[in-house]
Design a protein around this motif. Structure first.
Motif, PDB file in Angstrom:
ATOM      1  N   GLN A 339       0.839  -1.194   0.000  1.00  0.00           N
ATOM      2  CA  GLN A 339       0.000   0.000   0.000  1.00  0.00           C
ATOM      3  C   GLN A 339       0.876   1.246   0.000  1.00  0.00           C
ATOM      4  OE1 GLN A 339      -0.575   2.386   2.512  1.00  0.00           O
ATOM      5  NE2 GLN A 339      -2.454   3.336   1.747  1.00  0.00           N
ATOM      6  N   GLY A 340       2.007   1.173   0.763  1.00  0.00           N
ATOM      7  CA  GLY A 340       2.929   2.306   0.792  1.00  0.00           C
ATOM      8  C   GLY A 340       3.425   2.638  -0.604  1.00  0.00           C
ATOM      9  N   LEU A 341       3.866   1.610  -1.332  1.00  0.00           N
ATOM     10  CA  LEU A 341       4.403   1.843  -2.680  1.00  0.00           C
ATOM     11  C   LEU A 341       3.336   2.422  -3.609  1.00  0.00           C
ATOM     12  CD1 LEU A 341       6.483  -1.424  -3.118  1.00  0.00           C
ATOM     13  CD2 LEU A 341       7.361   0.882  -2.780  1.00  0.00           C
ATOM     14  N   MET A 342       2.135   1.854  -3.538  1.00  0.00           N
ATOM     15  CA  MET A 342       1.087   2.283  -4.470  1.00  0.00           C
ATOM     16  C   MET A 342       0.616   3.692  -4.134  1.00  0.00           C
ATOM     17  SD  MET A 342      -1.047  -1.268  -4.943  1.00  0.00           S
ATOM     18  CE  MET A 342      -1.460  -1.528  -3.248  1.00  0.00           C
ATOM     19  N   LYS A 343       0.399   3.923  -2.826  1.00  0.00           N
ATOM     20  CA  LYS A 343      -0.186   5.207  -2.459  1.00  0.00           C
ATOM     21  C   LYS A 343       0.804   6.348  -2.663  1.00  0.00           C
ATOM     22  CE  LYS A 343      -3.861   5.729  -1.777  1.00  0.00           C
ATOM     23  NZ  LYS A 343      -4.734   5.515  -0.652  1.00  0.00           N
ATOM     24  N   ILE A 344       2.091   6.078  -2.424  1.00  0.00           N
ATOM     25  CA  ILE A 344       3.067   7.155  -2.610  1.00  0.00           C
ATOM     26  C   ILE A 344       3.144   7.498  -4.096  1.00  0.00           C
ATOM     27  CG2 ILE A 344       5.264   5.953  -2.993  1.00  0.00           C
ATOM     28  CD1 ILE A 344       6.388   7.749  -0.750  1.00  0.00           C
ATOM     29  N   THR A 345       3.006   6.486  -4.955  1.00  0.00           N
ATOM     30  CA  THR A 345       2.996   6.750  -6.395  1.00  0.00           C
ATOM     31  C   THR A 345       1.819   7.656  -6.760  1.00  0.00           C
ATOM     32  OG1 THR A 345       3.782   4.493  -6.616  1.00  0.00           O
ATOM     33  CG2 THR A 345       3.132   5.619  -8.630  1.00  0.00           C
ATOM     34  N   LEU A 346       0.632   7.280  -6.256  1.00  0.00           N
ATOM     35  CA  LEU A 346      -0.562   8.058  -6.587  1.00  0.00           C
ATOM     36  C   LEU A 346      -0.423   9.505  -6.122  1.00  0.00           C
ATOM     37  CD1 LEU A 346      -3.396   5.508  -5.744  1.00  0.00           C
ATOM     38  CD2 LEU A 346      -2.527   6.167  -7.985  1.00  0.00           C
ATOM     39  N   PHE A 347       0.093   9.703  -4.912  1.00  0.00           N
ATOM     40  CA  PHE A 347       0.194  11.072  -4.393  1.00  0.00           C
ATOM     41  C   PHE A 347       1.247  11.884  -5.127  1.00  0.00           C
ATOM     42  CE2 PHE A 347      -2.377  10.046  -0.631  1.00  0.00           C
ATOM     43  CZ  PHE A 347      -3.163  11.185  -0.640  1.00  0.00           C
ATOM     44  N   MET A 348       2.357  11.241  -5.476  1.00  0.00           N
ATOM     45  CA  MET A 348       3.381  11.988  -6.217  1.00  0.00           C
ATOM     46  C   MET A 348       2.834  12.361  -7.595  1.00  0.00           C
ATOM     47  SD  MET A 348       7.073  10.519  -4.990  1.00  0.00           S
ATOM     48  CE  MET A 348       6.907   8.820  -5.298  1.00  0.00           C
ATOM     49  N   CYS A 349       2.054  11.463  -8.202  1.00  0.00           N
ATOM     50  CA  CYS A 349       1.463  11.790  -9.500  1.00  0.00           C
ATOM     51  C   CYS A 349       0.464  12.932  -9.360  1.00  0.00           C
ATOM     52  CB  CYS A 349       0.767  10.559 -10.080  1.00  0.00           C
ATOM     53  SG  CYS A 349       1.945   9.284 -10.545  1.00  0.00           S
ATOM     54  N   ALA A 350      -0.365  12.868  -8.290  1.00  0.00           N
ATOM     55  CA  ALA A 350      -1.311  13.965  -8.073  1.00  0.00           C
ATOM     56  C   ALA A 350      -0.569  15.275  -7.893  1.00  0.00           C
ATOM     57  CB  ALA A 350      -2.169  13.661  -6.847  1.00  0.00           C
ATOM     58  N   GLY A 351       0.569  15.205  -7.184  1.00  0.00           N
ATOM     59  CA  GLY A 351       1.393  16.402  -7.006  1.00  0.00           C
ATOM     60  C   GLY A 351       1.913  16.913  -8.340  1.00  0.00           C
ATOM     61  N   ASN A 352       2.317  15.994  -9.212  1.00  0.00           N
ATOM     62  CA  ASN A 352       2.819  16.410 -10.530  1.00  0.00           C
ATOM     63  C   ASN A 352       1.732  17.091 -11.347  1.00  0.00           C
ATOM     64  OD1 ASN A 352       5.231  15.405  -9.900  1.00  0.00           O
ATOM     65  ND2 ASN A 352       5.220  13.683 -11.333  1.00  0.00           N
ATOM     66  N   ILE A 353       0.505  16.543 -11.268  1.00  0.00           N
ATOM     67  CA  ILE A 353      -0.595  17.156 -12.016  1.00  0.00           C
ATOM     68  C   ILE A 353      -0.817  18.574 -11.519  1.00  0.00           C
ATOM     69  CG2 ILE A 353      -3.068  17.021 -12.460  1.00  0.00           C
ATOM     70  CD1 ILE A 353      -2.799  13.969 -12.202  1.00  0.00           C
ATOM     71  N   ALA A 354      -0.831  18.713 -10.169  1.00  0.00           N
ATOM     72  CA  ALA A 354      -1.048  20.039  -9.597  1.00  0.00           C
ATOM     73  C   ALA A 354       0.077  20.985  -9.999  1.00  0.00           C
ATOM     74  CB  ALA A 354      -1.138  19.934  -8.082  1.00  0.00           C
ATOM     75  N   GLU A 355       1.296  20.472 -10.016  1.00  0.00           N
ATOM     76  CA  GLU A 355       2.455  21.313 -10.287  1.00  0.00           C
ATOM     77  C   GLU A 355       2.494  21.713 -11.771  1.00  0.00           C
ATOM     78  OE1 GLU A 355       4.283  22.365  -7.999  1.00  0.00           O
ATOM     79  OE2 GLU A 355       6.143  23.074  -8.926  1.00  0.00           O
ATOM     80  N   ALA A 356       2.162  20.743 -12.672  1.00  0.00           N
ATOM     81  CA  ALA A 356       2.327  21.004 -14.101  1.00  0.00           C
ATOM     82  C   ALA A 356       1.164  21.795 -14.675  1.00  0.00           C
ATOM     83  CB  ALA A 356       2.480  19.676 -14.853  1.00  0.00           C
ATOM     84  N   VAL A 357      -0.064  21.406 -14.312  1.00  0.00           N
ATOM     85  CA  VAL A 357      -1.201  22.068 -14.950  1.00  0.00           C
ATOM     86  C   VAL A 357      -2.161  22.715 -13.959  1.00  0.00           C
ATOM     87  CG1 VAL A 357      -1.169  20.700 -17.062  1.00  0.00           C
ATOM     88  CG2 VAL A 357      -2.374  19.842 -15.060  1.00  0.00           C
ATOM     89  N   HIS A 358      -1.803  22.673 -12.677  1.00  0.00           N
ATOM     90  CA  HIS A 358      -2.612  23.308 -11.635  1.00  0.00           C
ATOM     91  C   HIS A 358      -4.059  22.837 -11.657  1.00  0.00           C
ATOM     92  CE1 HIS A 358       0.830  25.816 -10.883  1.00  0.00           C
ATOM     93  NE2 HIS A 358       0.872  26.103 -12.173  1.00  0.00           N
TER      94      HIS A 358
END
Lengths: 503, 506, 289
Positions: A339-358
């Motif tokens: 769960q740690g591996l999967m959830k950290i991936t999802l959150f980092m991706c969500a962070g990238n979306i927020a960072e790249a396209v707000h």
């Protein structure tokens, strides 16, 4: 014992890094990055060495320091500790790299990384704790070290989230404290002992039940068990790397790990079942699994949806720990890592979306896959893993949990898991559908210019974790995989491996 | 009582230490220093720092000897009890002596460091000529108090402590401080007289003043019980036990910061210690003090914990938050009273809570001074301004950890032991009171700390000595004191062993 | 009592209470008078500070309190005083044990023949040492409260008053010296002698003489005030070193040491009372604020 100092060294690495980072001037980026990365790499190397020693030499390390109250401060390296320790050490390195990229040019970075290190030090202490007393000390330190991270943005919403976070966790800590003190005076020992502390046998069942309830209430707050889950969606105001760390490694996992320690190594699952406490706990976990998934369905905010998903997913671990079956425990321990591996991936991706396209809302993500192909690939892998699609990480742990349920004559567990997987699919697949198959909107259009869609420090960590999500599923039986390691632990805690179901 | 383990030293050094009467040094040095500082105001700072340091060294030597060699006992003038006065110190006195002298010397160093930096700022700095003689005589009084084993001599030391504290409280020269000091004086005088009344009643009945002798002859007669009630009430008043705490927040909140630190950290503990000493050595073993009396003290303590916590939570000024937190902490200490019947943990809890509070509270008050200097006021709403130095924030965070009782601080150890005793020997409501108090103080401290993360306001132009406030001279001592409050928890088991040296003064 | 608004009322309460305590001590036997003296001495200094407060602005505000609280306070006071009265009556004063026997038995070793002095300066000399420190504390505390206000004075050079003073001052000094000397074998001693001497000093002060002692904050004044404590502490330290016991006078020297201490104390007590009476820190000699 030789090497008794090793546990304290592991702990000290991040504990010493923290004040060094605090003292670093805001503009000394290179120095701060060097300290951060050196500490993370050093720690990972040491953890790898310890894992090797424990696996092949059968070594155990323990470091003791007498204290005036309760019992000694004990840091020890055992297989269960190493499971959590290697998870935190590995993900610390990745999250640090991610955070360095994410917070480039943001204010208060020395403060951020200092508390980040303290937070990891607390997690390390929780992993290494050799008794409930030591566990409690680092559990509280974790609360204190994460608060500044949650309120890092210093906006009114951040402060509100932080206040709710503190209110929940400090109250939980207080309940844990009372339970621990009570246990100490009733049983005379707070040690973690494989398959349960024998000192508890002499305590009367009513007292034990009350203590168990207090401890579980205290730990349940951080593990976001219903009804103490309210803080988790509020803490979403934190910057993305913090959310990633909170959900994957630090806070919720500390709660879940604590529940495993208490159920398996303080009470022992046999005693827990005898006291009639295992079934209510499993039921609560099952309820939280379904409840969290249903709540996640209703969220349009991406991070909030992921947060409720965490509420649900962490309870898998609790569910596995509450079932009297080595298979379920293997599933729980594996899920701790998976769960740690999967959830950290999802959150980092969500962070990238927020960072790249707000963009922050699920409904705005139409066609984002074309704008951020690599990010969304990682996201897709992790989301499918969450749902339990074979052969990814989530499938393996859910399989073991289900098998454990059948082994423990609790077939309803299978139904819960199936229902939850269905709900997971319902709230995760629409995101993938939007990302890949819908036409891009104005916000998501503009194709990635240049070589990379986003800077490499933000892209590499989720790709690595996504690869691990595939790897731990595909090579589940390899030595040192979470499965093999969990099997090593579980056979110690519950020395009876049923035949037939799984070899 | 076997010597405390782990405190071994070479025999030669031990013999050298044992050759001097360190108790006498610890009392006489500050007396000489106080007189000298009074006579030579221009040299007061040097005299004050030297005397405080020498006294602290003597006290540490004494504590060491008690820890390794057992209780201290001396018949002053060679006149044994009941005729003469006896000095005595067991583990409890030793622990509080150590606390008093270490915190006191730190505050003295702080005053010396910051006083030099603010020569031209008479409003902010402590008037040196008044501070040093009063502080040194206060220190002498405190040391004499912890070493005394005679109920009349205890009264005299109480007078020394009370009067010098009033003088210090009035030092800032502001009208509010003066008013508060006068109320403090009145409370102090009334409490002293009530205590003296108790002493008189006891002396009239038994004709002796020595604690140990009195213990052998005392019987639970009504007049004795009246004396006990008078003495405990007086001491509760001096220790600001709810509902007699009204004088404390204004007195501590309006004094200059180093004085608030000394009053809150040390002076409140002195009267409390006498109450504990009398209870443990006199009233409880002779059967004069029934469990009901202890229960009443405990209930008032619990009320103080809740009331002080609540007031700290809503106070508008930082110094008042800190002062009300003292009211709550005194409550915890009184909550130990009904638990002593059960065993020694409660005494160790008392010592840990008292010592950790002394370090944390002195750090907080000294940090308040820095806040005041950096921001121009100490309103809670000002705390989010960016001029606040980082060291202040760290000091606050560390001290708050100990005051709330979070691990691994000294306050945590104290709270653990207190909870342990309430679970073993007290009703459940006792445990609940401790928990509620902890949550309240956590909320009060979180309210302060959250301010450091509040949305940043623009720096307000200040003609104050902002550069001064950020200087290491202001931040060093509070930071060290706060770190010590946390570090006490990690000292291992020997402080608990020290507390148990000499179960009672014989 | 804590909430009584007016200063006058508080002072009354305080005096009333002090009176009760004094009454209790009155019923005690001879050596106990020494203790009483010490107790009253300490309490008195507090009162003197209160007196000093009267001379400084910003007293406590007058505030009337709800009748419930007043009633409670009144009820409490009545309860306390009745309990006290009952306790005093119930005690059997005739067979009361005391220290008389012990004092009588050891009196020859004390170096003096007056039991009160023996208790104050030898048997319980340590109490007195700390009492002397209380006096210095009181002085320092009063000085912290502010400058001394103008003491009411007679017009300078009033011939009648001066004529009265001329014989009176030497006489008072002689009486003080006699009381000091007397303390060794009869009622008397440093505190009484100091009180008489301070009377003489006060007379000089009120006379408005420009060079009367104690009106300037000089080194000499401060040394005189601190002398009692300093001499006492030096003796204590010397005994601690030479006899290895705090305040254990060497055999044969007791009488002389006590006299030295008492002489210093007389001066200090006299000047302490004088400055406490003035209620604030005297101006420095060069007239600066």
């Amino acid at each position: 014992m030789s090497g008794a100092w090793l546990p304290i060294v592991v702990l000290s690495i991040s504990l010493i890094a923290a004040p060094l980072i605090f003292a670093t001037a805001e503009r000394r980026v290179a120095l701060r990055t060097t300290i951060n990365l050196c500490a993370a790499v050093l720690k990972l190397g040491l953890v790898a060495y310890l894992t090797w020693q424990v696996a092949f030499e059968g070594a155990r390390y323990a470091w003791r320091w007498p204290m005036a109250a309760g019992s000694d401060l004990v840091l020890q390296v055992d297989p269960l500790a190493l499971l959590f320790l290697s998870l935190s050490a590995g993900l610390w390195l990745l999250t640090t790299i991610y955070a360095i990229g994410y917070l480039e040019d943001a204010p208060h970075r020395s403060r951020f990384f200092g508390f980040f290190s303290l937070c990891v030090a607390a997690t390390t202490g929780i992993a290494l704790a050799g008794n409930l007393y030591t566990f409690l000390i680092f559990y509280e330190l974790l609360t204190l070290a994460t608060y500044p991270l949650v309120v890092h943005r210093q906006t009114p919403e951040a402060l509100r989230g932080g206040r709710i976070y503190l209110a929940y966790t400090l109250t939980g800590g207080m309940l844990l404290l009372v339970g621990t003190v009570w246990l100490g005076s009733a049983a005379g020992s707070l040690d973690f002992v494989t398959a349960g502390n024998p000192a508890l046998a002499s305590v009367d069942p009513i007292t034990l039940t009350a203590i168990f309830a207090l401890l579980l209430a205290g730990l349940g707050v951080k593990a976001a068990l219903f009804p103490a889950h309210g803080w988790l969606p509020q803490a979403m105001v934190a910057p993305a790397p913090v959310s990633a760390l909170l959900h994957a490694v630090a806070v919720v996992k500390a709660g879940a790990f604590g529940i495993i320690r208490v159920v398996e190594e303080v009470f022992g699952i046999a005693l827990t079942v005898k006291l009639g406490l295992a079934l209510p706990l499993a039921g609560l976990a099952a309820f939280t699994i379904i409840y969290g998934s249903l709540q996640a369905l209703r969220q349009d905010d991406l991070k909030r949806r992921l947060a409720y998903s965490t509420v649900s997913q962490v309870s898998y671990i609790v569910l596995g720990a509450a079932l009297f079956s080595p298979l379920a425990l293997i599933g729980a321990l594996m899920h701790l890592v998976h769960q740690g591996l999967m959830k950290i991936t999802l959150f980092m991706c969500a962070g990238n979306i927020a960072e790249a396209v707000h963009l922050y809302k699920v409904s705005d993500l139409d066609g984002i896959g074309r704008r951020l192909p690599w990010t969304m690939t990682a996201f897709t892998v992790a989301a499918l893993g969450m749902i339990g699609v074979p052969p990814l990480a989530g499938f393996v742990s859910k399989w073991y949990l289900a098998a454990g349920g059948i082994d423990d004559q609790n077939a309803w567990v299978v139904l819960v898991l199936l229902a939850s997987s269905g709900l997971n699919a319902l709230y995760l697949l629409p995101i993938l559908h939007r990302a890949w198959f819908k036409a891009p909107t104005a916000a998501t259009a503009g194709a990635a210019s240049g070589r990379l869609e986003i800077k490499w420090t933000l892209l590499a960590p989720p790709l690595v974790t996504a690869a691990l999500v595939i790897g731990v599923g595909l090579f589940a039986n390899a030595p040192f995989s979470p499965l093999s390691w969990a099997r090593l632990i579980a056979t110690g805690e519950i020395p009876r491996l049923p035949e037939g179901l799984i070899r | 009582m076997p010597p405390v383990q782990g405190l071994r030293m070479s025999d030669a050094a031990g013999a050298l230490l044992a050759g001097v009467d360190w108790a006498a040094v610890a009392i006489l040095t500050p007396l000489v220093g106080g007189a000298a500082a009074f006579v030579l105001p221009n040299r007061a700072r040097a005299i004050g720092v030297a005397a405080s340091g020498a006294t602290a060294a003597a006290a540490v030597a004494l504590v060491w000897l008690i820890a390794t060699g057992g209780p201290y006992d001396l018949a002053v003038g060679g006149w044994s009890a009941p005729l003469g006065i006896r000095l005595a110190a067991d583990g409890l006195s030793a622990a509080l002596l150590g606390m008093t002298n270490l915190v006191g010397a730190s505050v003295a160093v702080h005053v010396a460091l910051t006083g030099r930096a603010t020569k031209n700022d008479p409003e902010a700095g402590v008037a040196a000529w008044g501070f040093w003689p009063l502080w040194l005589l206060l220190l002498a009084g405190l040391n004499a108090l912890y070493l005394s084993a005679d109920i009349f001599n205890l009264y005299v030391t109480l007078e020394m402590v009370g009067l010098s504290a009033v003088g210090l409280a009035a030092l800032s020269g502001k009208a509010d401080a003066f008013k508060a000091a006068m109320r403090y004086l009145l409370v102090g005088i009334i409490a002293s007289l009530v205590y003296l009344l108790g002493v008189t009643l006891l002396y009239a009945q038994y004709g002796v003043l020595d604690l140990a002798t009195l213990r052998q002859v005392m019987i639970p007669a009504p007049a004795t019980q009246l004396a006990m009630v008078a003495m405990l009430a007086a001491l509760a008043m001096k220790s600001a036990l709810f509902p007699l705490h009204g004088w404390l927040p204004p007195a501590h909140g309006n004094a200059t910061a180093p004085v608030s630190a000394l009053l809150s950290a040390l002076v409140v503990k002195a009267s409390l210690y006498i109450a504990v000493r009398l209870w443990l050595d006199l009233f409880e073993p002779t059967g004069v003090g029934a469990g009901a009396v202890a229960t009443v003290l405990g209930i008032l303590g619990a009320c103080a914990v809740l009331w002080g916590g609540l007031q700290a939570l809503i106070a508008k000024r930082l110094k008042l938050v800190v002062a009300y937190s003292t009211v709550a902490q005194v409550g915890y200490l009184f909550m130990c009273f009904p638990l002593w019947a059960g065993g020694r943990e409660a005494l160790t809890a008392f010592v840990y809570l008292a010592v950790a509070h002394a370090f944390a509270k002195s750090a907080l008050f000294l940090a308040c001074e820095q806040v005041q200097r950096a921001l121009g006021d100490d309103q809670m709403s000002s705390l989010s301004r960016p001029e606040l130095p980082g060291a202040v924030k760290i000091t606050f965070a560390l001290a708050a950890v100990s005051l709330v009782g979070l691990p691994p601080s000294g306050g945590f150890i104290g709270k653990w032991l207190l909870l342990d005793s309430t679970l073993l020997h007290g009703p459940t409501v006792w445990t609940v009171a401790v928990l509620c108090g902890t949550l309240l103080s956590a909320a009060a401290m979180a309210r302060v700390l959250a301010r450091f993360f509040a949305p940043e306001e623009q720096a307000v132009a200040q003609d104050l000595v902002v550069g001064d406030a950020a200087s290491w001279r202001f931040s060093l001592t509070p930071l060290l004191l706060a770190a010590a409050a946390v570090g006490i928890g990690l000292l291992g088991a020997w402080p608990a062993e020290l507390v148990n040296v000499g179960e009672t003064v014989q | 009592m804590l909430w009584s608004g007016s200063r006058a009322r508080m002072t009354m309460l305080f005096i009333g209470f002090g009176g009760v305590v004094a009454l209790v001590w009155m019923r005690l036997g001879a050596p106990d008078v020494a203790l009483a003296e010490a107790a009253v001495g300490a309490a008195l200094t507090g009162a003197l500070i209160l007196r000093a407060q009267g001379s400084v602005p910003s007293p406590l505000p007058e505030r009337s309190l709800p009748w419930i609280i007043r009633g409670l306070v009144a009820g409490l006071s009545v309860a306390v005083f009745s309990a006290l009265a009952w306790a005093l009556i119930s005690l059997d004063w005739q067979v009361r044990p005391g220290l008389e026997g012990a004092v009588e038995a050891r009196l020859p070793e004390s170096g003096v023949t007056n039991p009160v002095t023996a208790v104050l300066l030898n048997f319980r000399g340590y109490d007195t040492l700390l009492e002397v420190a209380v006096l210095l504390i009181a002085t320092a505390a009063v000085w912290c409260l502010g400058r001394s206000p103008e003491t009411p004075r007679l017009p300078p050079g009033d011939p009648l008053y001066l004529a009265l003073l001329r014989p009176l001052i030497p006489l008072l000094c002689i009486v003080a010296g006699y009381l000091l000397w007397l303390g060794a074998f009869a009622p008397g001693g440093a505190f009484q002698a100091g009180a008489v001497l301070s009377g003489a000093l006060l007379l000089l002060l009120v006379a408005g003489l420009p060079r009367a002692p104690g009106q300037m904050d000089t080194l000499r004044l401060r040394v005189t005030i601190a002398a009692g404590l300093l001499v006492f502490v030096v003796v204590a330290a010397a005994t601690a070193m030479s006899q290895s016991t705090l305040l254990q006078y060497p055999p044969g020297l007791a009488k002389h040491l006590i006299l030295v201490i008492e002489a210093a104390l007389t001066l200090s007590v006299a000047f302490t009372f004088l400055v406490l009476f003035q209620g604030g820190r005297p101006a420095p000699p060069d007239g600066r604020a």
